[in-house]
Each structure stands twice: as structure tokens, then as C-alpha cells.
Scaffold this active site. Structure first.
Site, PDB file in Angstrom:
ATOM      1  N   CYS A   1     -13.470  10.469   1.049  1.00  0.00           N
ATOM      2  CA  CYS A   1     -14.349  10.918  -0.023  1.00  0.00           C
ATOM      3  C   CYS A   1     -13.514  11.453  -1.192  1.00  0.00           C
ATOM      4  O   CYS A   1     -12.531  12.152  -0.976  1.00  0.00           O
ATOM      5  CB  CYS A   1     -15.331  12.012   0.389  1.00  0.00           C
ATOM      6  SG  CYS A   1     -16.389  11.557   1.753  1.00  0.00           S
TER       7      CYS A   1
ATOM      8  N   ARG B   1     -10.181   6.663  -1.751  1.00  0.00           N
ATOM      9  CA  ARG B   1     -10.470   7.634  -0.694  1.00  0.00           C
ATOM     10  C   ARG B   1     -11.779   7.341   0.037  1.00  0.00           C
ATOM     11  O   ARG B   1     -12.099   7.977   1.039  1.00  0.00           O
ATOM     12  CB  ARG B   1     -10.566   9.039  -1.293  1.00  0.00           C
ATOM     13  CG  ARG B   1      -9.319   9.483  -1.996  1.00  0.00           C
ATOM     14  CD  ARG B   1      -9.541  10.832  -2.649  1.00  0.00           C
ATOM     15  NE  ARG B   1      -9.709  11.851  -1.649  1.00  0.00           N
ATOM     16  CZ  ARG B   1      -8.715  12.564  -1.137  1.00  0.00           C
ATOM     17  NH1 ARG B   1      -7.500  12.366  -1.551  1.00  0.00           N
ATOM     18  NH2 ARG B   1      -8.944  13.466  -0.233  1.00  0.00           N
TER      19      ARG B   1
ATOM     20  N   TRP C   1     -16.945   8.227   1.857  1.00  0.00           N
ATOM     21  CA  TRP C   1     -16.534   7.534   3.075  1.00  0.00           C
ATOM     22  C   TRP C   1     -17.362   8.191   4.171  1.00  0.00           C
ATOM     23  O   TRP C   1     -17.141   9.354   4.518  1.00  0.00           O
ATOM     24  CB  TRP C   1     -15.041   7.723   3.317  1.00  0.00           C
ATOM     25  CG  TRP C   1     -14.508   6.961   4.471  1.00  0.00           C
ATOM     26  CD1 TRP C   1     -14.059   5.676   4.465  1.00  0.00           C
ATOM     27  CD2 TRP C   1     -14.332   7.422   5.815  1.00  0.00           C
ATOM     28  NE1 TRP C   1     -13.631   5.306   5.710  1.00  0.00           N
ATOM     29  CE2 TRP C   1     -13.788   6.354   6.568  1.00  0.00           C
ATOM     30  CE3 TRP C   1     -14.596   8.618   6.468  1.00  0.00           C
ATOM     31  CZ2 TRP C   1     -13.491   6.455   7.925  1.00  0.00           C
ATOM     32  CZ3 TRP C   1     -14.309   8.729   7.825  1.00  0.00           C
ATOM     33  CH2 TRP C   1     -13.764   7.653   8.536  1.00  0.00           C
TER      34      TRP C   1
ATOM     35  N   GLU D   1       3.833  -2.488  12.752  1.00  0.00           N
ATOM     36  CA  GLU D   1       3.409  -2.308  11.364  1.00  0.00           C
ATOM     37  C   GLU D   1       2.855  -3.618  10.792  1.00  0.00           C
ATOM     38  O   GLU D   1       1.842  -3.615  10.083  1.00  0.00           O
ATOM     39  CB  GLU D   1       4.591  -1.780  10.528  1.00  0.00           C
ATOM     40  CG  GLU D   1       4.343  -1.592   9.051  1.00  0.00           C
ATOM     41  CD  GLU D   1       3.213  -0.625   8.705  1.00  0.00           C
ATOM     42  OE1 GLU D   1       2.688   0.059   9.591  1.00  0.00           O
ATOM     43  OE2 GLU D   1       2.827  -0.602   7.527  1.00  0.00           O
TER      44      GLU D   1
ATOM     45  N   LYS E   1      -0.946  -4.067   9.372  1.00  0.00           N
ATOM     46  CA  LYS E   1      -1.258  -4.546   8.022  1.00  0.00           C
ATOM     47  C   LYS E   1      -2.280  -5.665   8.088  1.00  0.00           C
ATOM     48  O   LYS E   1      -3.246  -5.691   7.346  1.00  0.00           O
ATOM     49  CB  LYS E   1      -0.007  -5.086   7.300  1.00  0.00           C
ATOM     50  CG  LYS E   1       1.010  -4.104   6.816  1.00  0.00           C
ATOM     51  CD  LYS E   1       0.549  -3.154   5.755  1.00  0.00           C
ATOM     52  CE  LYS E   1      -0.132  -1.973   6.355  1.00  0.00           C
ATOM     53  NZ  LYS E   1       0.470  -0.702   6.408  1.00  0.00           N
TER      54      LYS E   1
ATOM     55  N   GLU F   1      -5.824  -4.458   9.239  1.00  0.00           N
ATOM     56  CA  GLU F   1      -6.498  -3.595   8.258  1.00  0.00           C
ATOM     57  C   GLU F   1      -7.176  -4.377   7.146  1.00  0.00           C
ATOM     58  O   GLU F   1      -8.277  -4.042   6.733  1.00  0.00           O
ATOM     59  CB  GLU F   1      -5.456  -2.715   7.548  1.00  0.00           C
ATOM     60  CG  GLU F   1      -5.045  -1.484   8.269  1.00  0.00           C
ATOM     61  CD  GLU F   1      -4.054  -0.711   7.433  1.00  0.00           C
ATOM     62  OE1 GLU F   1      -4.371   0.419   7.081  1.00  0.00           O
ATOM     63  OE2 GLU F   1      -2.960  -1.239   7.123  1.00  0.00           O
TER      64      GLU F   1
ATOM     65  N   HIS G   1       4.543  -9.235  30.540  1.00  0.00           N
ATOM     66  CA  HIS G   1       3.843  -8.291  31.415  1.00  0.00           C
ATOM     67  C   HIS G   1       2.348  -8.237  31.089  1.00  0.00           C
ATOM     68  O   HIS G   1       1.682  -7.254  31.407  1.00  0.00           O
ATOM     69  CB  HIS G   1       4.468  -6.900  31.294  1.00  0.00           C
ATOM     70  CG  HIS G   1       5.906  -6.871  31.712  1.00  0.00           C
ATOM     71  ND1 HIS G   1       6.294  -6.988  33.027  1.00  0.00           N
ATOM     72  CD2 HIS G   1       7.049  -6.806  30.984  1.00  0.00           C
ATOM     73  CE1 HIS G   1       7.622  -6.963  33.102  1.00  0.00           C
ATOM     74  NE2 HIS G   1       8.097  -6.862  31.864  1.00  0.00           N
TER      75      HIS G   1
ATOM     76  N   LYS H   1      -8.037   5.906   2.098  1.00  0.00           N
ATOM     77  CA  LYS H   1      -6.610   6.132   1.910  1.00  0.00           C
ATOM     78  C   LYS H   1      -6.145   7.444   2.507  1.00  0.00           C
ATOM     79  O   LYS H   1      -5.048   7.552   3.024  1.00  0.00           O
ATOM     80  CB  LYS H   1      -6.316   6.105   0.409  1.00  0.00           C
ATOM     81  CG  LYS H   1      -4.861   6.183   0.070  1.00  0.00           C
ATOM     82  CD  LYS H   1      -4.170   4.884   0.369  1.00  0.00           C
ATOM     83  CE  LYS H   1      -2.687   4.979   0.249  1.00  0.00           C
ATOM     84  NZ  LYS H   1      -2.013   3.925   1.019  1.00  0.00           N
TER      85      LYS H   1
END
Ligand code: F6R
Length: 621
Positions: free
Chosen positions: A2, A27, A75, A494, A498, A501, A517, A616
Site C-alpha cells: 500500500c 507498493r 495491496w 534467484e 524471477k 514472479e 533425489h 515492492k
């Protein structure tokens, strides 16, 4: 989570609020709203679902007059994104309006008490409960907004940043903070004030700001200026600080998205981040050195640290995993990397001989903040690796290193990650040299190589088009595996983060040897597998893992060191990255993965900078 903006002054509030909301949209962006108070005491509220642009369309032709106003981009936490749940919320009698970022944990109890007092609710939000609670105290305590806010906040458990206005006294705003950030901008001659979740909407109007602390309430009026009190309505002293933020960094600068711009900014960001801290001379490598004031100021505690605990969330946690390998190999100290959200509730073993490294781009992540507060209570030294200057985490740490990579607007973190890894590298080099666990020759060699990384990154960015073309082949995929070893294992995590997301493709990162495994059961001809297979001591082993995938018809995309011949024979596609020291490889191997994720999402027609359900700055736990 928010974004909040408020304005009080001589100008029309609406254009300032809407431009501010656009800067804070990273945000949260599931709904937006604004409340404007006219001088003669009229309150107009406009709310809509979706982005701030929808709000602009909504108010077209409507009455947007007012020198006082509050605005919000949401948000969702309590209640679906809808007009009813959007902020600002207004009290039942229409006098008070509020915007809120955070979570009121005891809102159900408070709501029941208010219902018993005859209050009715329009929304399912915790914020509306706070609004009616303020209204209750306002109407029962002499119609004073500041005391009503103080009283209401004394009943509240939770996290909040709020801005409240009222129409009966139209030249007045009250703002408060507890565990959610809030900044007050002080305009020319202290005649106008800006309030925002961070300084980005404020800096184009003024560089003078006051960062509210937890438990502080700002009382702002056109006639009396800014006063800050605590919950008992007692005056608090405050400092007006000067912020230094480059406004050009807040625009896309010709790129289609902030994310792509931020990927391209990385070489220069690293130069900025290392400037003055990394001293390298190619002709006299024996003079290469790292200068970190934090290490000088806290030398003994760092050198004598018993354990190092790295805390972070998401991408910052991935950077921490690389930090662990750097520090363990160069400083020979035991390092654990913890999810801040788990650490804070796990009764962790931490004491005064330990050093906690808190990694955060935003500096506002609620879990990281709470985790370092806990570690502080146990006496640990808190070392921050933070991007946002003056943020809550930065202020909570004893010492640290700012990233100096500039504001990161794209929700998927890119330049902050490489900045974090670079700062962890400087830290490990400096500490390893100071403790004597890293030889002079290694120290000088790695510093010399680190100085070349920005230029090598620029070279990598020359093959963006090739990666963009490859990305087209992967939009069909529903699952991806990312595999790497050693320093490239966190890079695999990472890369997978990415992709998921921003493209909404399920992706997992694994240490390559773990594949057999379990995850190998997923491999078939429809499964793209990204191997990060640069030259290092486990290179041969990763080639064997690749063979295992190939014999199950998996589709292999490999990130390799330039000139590599072996992987090319097995993989379906390869992307070369420049050669560097093994411990510096993540700074280069992550870049093609960022670009790949970006173009897969673009090809799928998705909103790269504002992916669904994400925000964010995660200021709620
Ligand atoms: C991913 C991403 C998040 C953040 C995480 C922590 O692209 O940005 O995973 O890394 O929410 O945020 P900070 O670093 O602000 O504490």
C-alpha cells in the site's frame, strides 16, 4: 504494501496526490482512492479498483478542488480488491477520512465493540474499523482529531502508517506510524507539507523530510505547521533531514519497463556502489584494497564475531546464501542464512558475540525488521546491507553498507540483488583480509577482478536480443527447473524466483546434484531446464547432471563460460557469460536469467513491473 500520500498547503492537492500515487504504485495496485477536503469543509472521496490511471479516469469532470487531501494505492490484506474495500475509508457520519498501510491485528474485537455502540460498516477492512474508532473518540472527547487518533491508537494492536483528515476542521492532517514507514516532507517556508510511504513522491517538491519513528503521531495544520507527539499526546523532538535522490532514476528513461531499465543500469549501479569502497589499480595490484568505514568502526566485534547470521527475505535471502559462501570461504567463520520470517518466531540462538547481517532492498520488510529487533535484544551487532537510505531497517542497524544502486521500482528485484552480492563481496574481502584468513595475493586478485565486473556485465547485455529470441520458445512452459552448484545454486533459486514472479510460470531452483533425489521425476520433453554451468571445480559433475536430463529428453538451456565447448554438445541452447573468478560468477550468471524472465513475461503479455498479487515493499508479516 500500500502506498500513502497526503498533502496540505496552498496548492491544489489532487495533482500532487495523483502524481505521488503513481510513484508509489509499486507498493500495491489493486485499487486506489483519494479524499479531498475543501476550505469550506466539504469532503469528496473517489475510489476505484485497479491502477491509479483508473482513478484519473474516474475523477474526470468531477470536483477535485481542495488544498488538503489524502490518497492511497492498495495491496489487499483484509477483503478483496473492490471499491468498498479501497481507501480512503470514511467514518459513518462522513466527517473523518483515513488511509492506512499495515494490519490492525485486533480489528475483530474492536469492530464488535463498535457494532455494540451502534456503528455500521461498509467494507470488510480493518482500516474502516480504525476509522470508526477514531470517529468514536472524536465524538466523545471534544472533537479533537489529534486526541482522537492518540486514543484510538492506544486501543490498536498491529502495524500501521495512517493519514487522517476531517471536514469539520478542513486545514488539518494527522499522520501516525507503527512498524510501517511514513515520511513527512517539509515544503517551502514550512507552509506546505507532503506525507508519503517513502520519499519518492516528495523529492520533486522538497528535499527536507522528517522520518516518523514508531509510536509517533504528526499533527500538521496550515496555521501551526508540524508537531510530533507520542501516544500520550506529549511533544517529541524531531530532526528535519535532507534527502539526496536523483529524480531521473524515477522514470523509465526510454525503456519499456522499469525492470528492463534496472537490468541495464546494473553495470553503473555497481560502479556507484563500489565507488570509494573498492580501490583497484591494474598496474599495481598490490595496492588494491577495500575501504569500509563500518569495518573500521566495528573492527573488533566483526573480527571476533563468533557466528554470523544473515537475515533476509526473497531475493535478499538469495543474496544472503551467496554471502554465506563468500564469508565462509574468505573469513572462515560459521555463517547461517535465515528467513527473517522464521527466525523471528523460532527462539533463535543468538548472543552478544554474534553479528547479524540484515539484507533488505526496501529497508521496510516487516519480518526482517522484527527479526533484527529480536537479535538486538540478544545483544548481537546488527550490520545492515540496505538500499533505501533512512529506511526503518537502516535506522535500526548499528552499522552497515548502503547499496547506492538508486531506487528500484520494478517489483522484481534485479539491480538490488547484484548490489547486495557486490556489497557482501566487499564485506567478505575486507573482513577476510583483516582476520588474516584471506591471503594478500587472493585479496588483491579478487579485488582487481571485481573492479572489472561492471564492464563484463556491459558485454553480457550485448546479447539481450539473443535471449529475447530464446524466450519466445518458452512461453508455452508450465514448469521450469533451474539448476546450479556452489555459488550458482543461489543464482538458480534467484532465476526461478524471477521467472515465477513475473511470468507466472512455476519454477524451482535446486542444487544440481539434488535433481536425482526427486525433481528428475518431472523431466520430460516439455520441461525446460536451465543449467548454470560455468567453469569451476564441479564443472564435470554438472555436465553429468546434464547428461541425466538429456537422456530423459529434457530441454536444456545452459549458462556457460565464454568459449565453453563441452556443454554446447549437450545443451539445446547456450548463453555465454564472461570469464571471472568463481566467487564473482553470480554477479554475471544472474543477468541472463533476469533477461530471460523479463522477455518470457513480456511475450506472455504480462505486466512486468507490477505482477499480480505482489508488492515492492512487504510491510506486513
Ligand atoms: C523478488 C523480491 C522480493 C524481495 C523481498 C524482500 O524479486 O523483490 O523477494 O526481495 O520481498 O524485500 P527487501 O529486500 O526489500 O527486504
Amino acid at each position: 504494501m500500500c502506498g500513502i500520500v497526503g498533502y496540505i498547503g496552498e496548492k491544489q492537492a489532487f495533482p500532487i496526490l495523483i502524481e505521488g500515487l503513481k510513484k508509489l504504485e509499486y507498493r500495491g495496485y489493486d485499487s486506489a482512492g483519494v479524499a479531498l477536503v475543501k476550505d469550506q469543509g466539504e469532503l469528496n472521496v473517489y475510489k476505484t479498483t485497479g491502477k491509479v490511471a483508473n482513478l484519473e479516469t474516474l475523477v474526470d469532470g468531477k470536483d477535485i478542488e481542495g488544498h488538503v487531501g489524502i490518497a492511497h494505492t492498495r495491496w489487499a490484506t483484509h477483503g478483496e480488491p473492490s471499491v468498498k474495500n479501497a481507501h480512503p475509508h470514511v467514518s459513518m457520519d462522513g466527517n473523518i477520512a483515513i488511509v492506512h498501510n499495515g494490519i490492525i491485528e485486533n480489528y475483530q474485537v474492536l469492530k464488535q465493540q463498535l457494532v455494540d455502540r451502534g456503528y455500521m460498516f461498509n467494507s470488510t477492512t480493518d482500516t474502516e474499523v480504525l476509522c470508526q474508532l477514531i470517529d468514536y473518540y472524536y465524538n466523545n472527547n471534544g472533537s479533537n482529531l489529534l486526541s482522537a487518533v492518540c486514543s484510538a491508537l492506544n486501543d490498536v494492536i498491529g502495524a500501521y502508517a495512517i493519514v487522517v483528515t476531517e471536514k469539520k476542521n478542513p486545514h488539518h492532517l494527522v499522520a501516525a506510524r507503527q512498524s510501517s514507514p511514513l515520511v513527512v516532507g517539509v515544503g517551502k517556508d514550512k507552509k506546505e507539507f507532503f506525507i508519503a510511504s517513502d520519499a519518492t513522491p516528495i523529492v520533486e517538491h522538497t528535499d527536507k523530510v522528517v522520518y516518523l519513528d514508531d509510536g509517533q503521531i504528526a499533527d500538521i495544520s496550515i496555521n501551526n505547521g508540524l508537531h510530533i507527539v507520542n501516544h500520550s499526546n506529549k511533544q517529541c523532538q524531531f530532526d528535519i533531514k535532507t534527502v539526496d535522490m536523483d529524480i531521473s532514476k524515477l522514470s523509465k528513461g526510454g525503456f519499456d519497463h522499469f525492470m528492463l531499465k534496472e537490468i541495464y543500469e546494473q553495470p553503473n549501479c555497481l560502479r556507484d556502489a563500489m565507488s570509494g569502497r573498492l580501490i583497484a589499480n591494474a598496474e599495481h595490484p598490490e595496492n588494491n584494497r577495500i575501504v569500509l568505514s563500518a569495518l573500521r568502526d566495528y573492527r573488533d566485534r566483526l573480527v571476533n564475531a563468533r557466528n554470523i547470521i544473515i537475515l533476509g527475505c526473497g531475493t535478499s535471502w538469495h543474496a544472503g546464501l551467496i554471502g554465506k559462501q563468500l564469508i565462509e570461504s574468505m573469513c572462515r567463520k560459521r555463517v547461517s542464512v535465515e528467513y527473517a520470517s522464521e527466525f523471528r518466531y523460532n527462539n533463535p540462538v543468538v548472543d552478544k558475540d554474534d553479528v547479524v547481517i540484515a539484507i533488505s532492498q526496501s529497508g521496510e520488510t516487516a519480518d526482517t525488521l522484527a527479526a533484527i529487533q529480536l537479535a538486538k535484544q540478544h545483544g548481537a551487532l546488527i550490520f545492515g546491507i540496505v538500499n533505501a537510505v533512512g529506511s526503518s531497517i537502516a535506522r535500526e542497524t548499528d552499522t552497515g553498507i548502503y547499496l547506492h544502486v538508486g531506487p528500484e521500482i520494478g517489483v522484481a528485484s534485479t539491480k538490488a540483488f547484484t548490489g547486495q552480492v557486490a556489497m557482501l563481496t566487499l564485506f567478505a574481502l575486507a573482513l577476510g583480509h583483516e582476520t588474516g584468513t584471506l591471503s594478500d595475493s587472493e585479496y588483491h586478485k579478487i579485488i582487481g577482478e571485481l573492479a572489472l565486473i561492471p564492464t563484463k556485465m556491459e558485454k553480457e547485455l550485448e546479447v539481450t536480443e539473443k535471449i529475447a529470441n530464446l524466450a519466445k520458445m518458452f512461453t508455452y512452459a508450465h514448469n521450469f527447473l533451474y539448476l546450479g552448484r556452489g555459488f550458482n545454486y543461489p543464482v538458480a533459486l534467484e532465476g526461478a524466483l524471477k521467472l515465477k514472479e513475473i511470468s507466472y510460470i512455476h519454477a524451482e531452483g535446486y542444487p544440481a546434484a539434488e535433481m536425482k533425489h526427486g525433481p528428475i521425476a518431472l523431466v520430460d520433453q516439455d520441461m525446460p531446464i536451465v543449467f548454470i554451468a560455468t567453469h569451476h571445480k564441479l564443472y564435470e559433475k554438472i555436465i553429468s547432471n546434464m547428461q541425466e536430463v538429456k537422456s530423459r529428453k529434457g530441454r536444456i538451456l545452459a549458462i556457460v563460460t565464454e568459449g565453453d565447448e563441452h556443454v554446447r554438445e549437450i545443451a539445446d541452447n547456450v548463453i555465454e557469460i564472461p570469464k571471472t573468478e568463481n566467487c564473482l560468477v553470480p554477479l554475471l550468471s544472474v543477468v541472463p536469467l533476469q533477461i530471460l524472465a523479463y522477455y518470457v513475461a513480456v511475450d506472455k503479455g504480462l505486466n512486468v513491473d507490477m505482477p499480480r498479487n505482489l508488492a515492492k515493499s512487504v510491510t506486513v508479516e
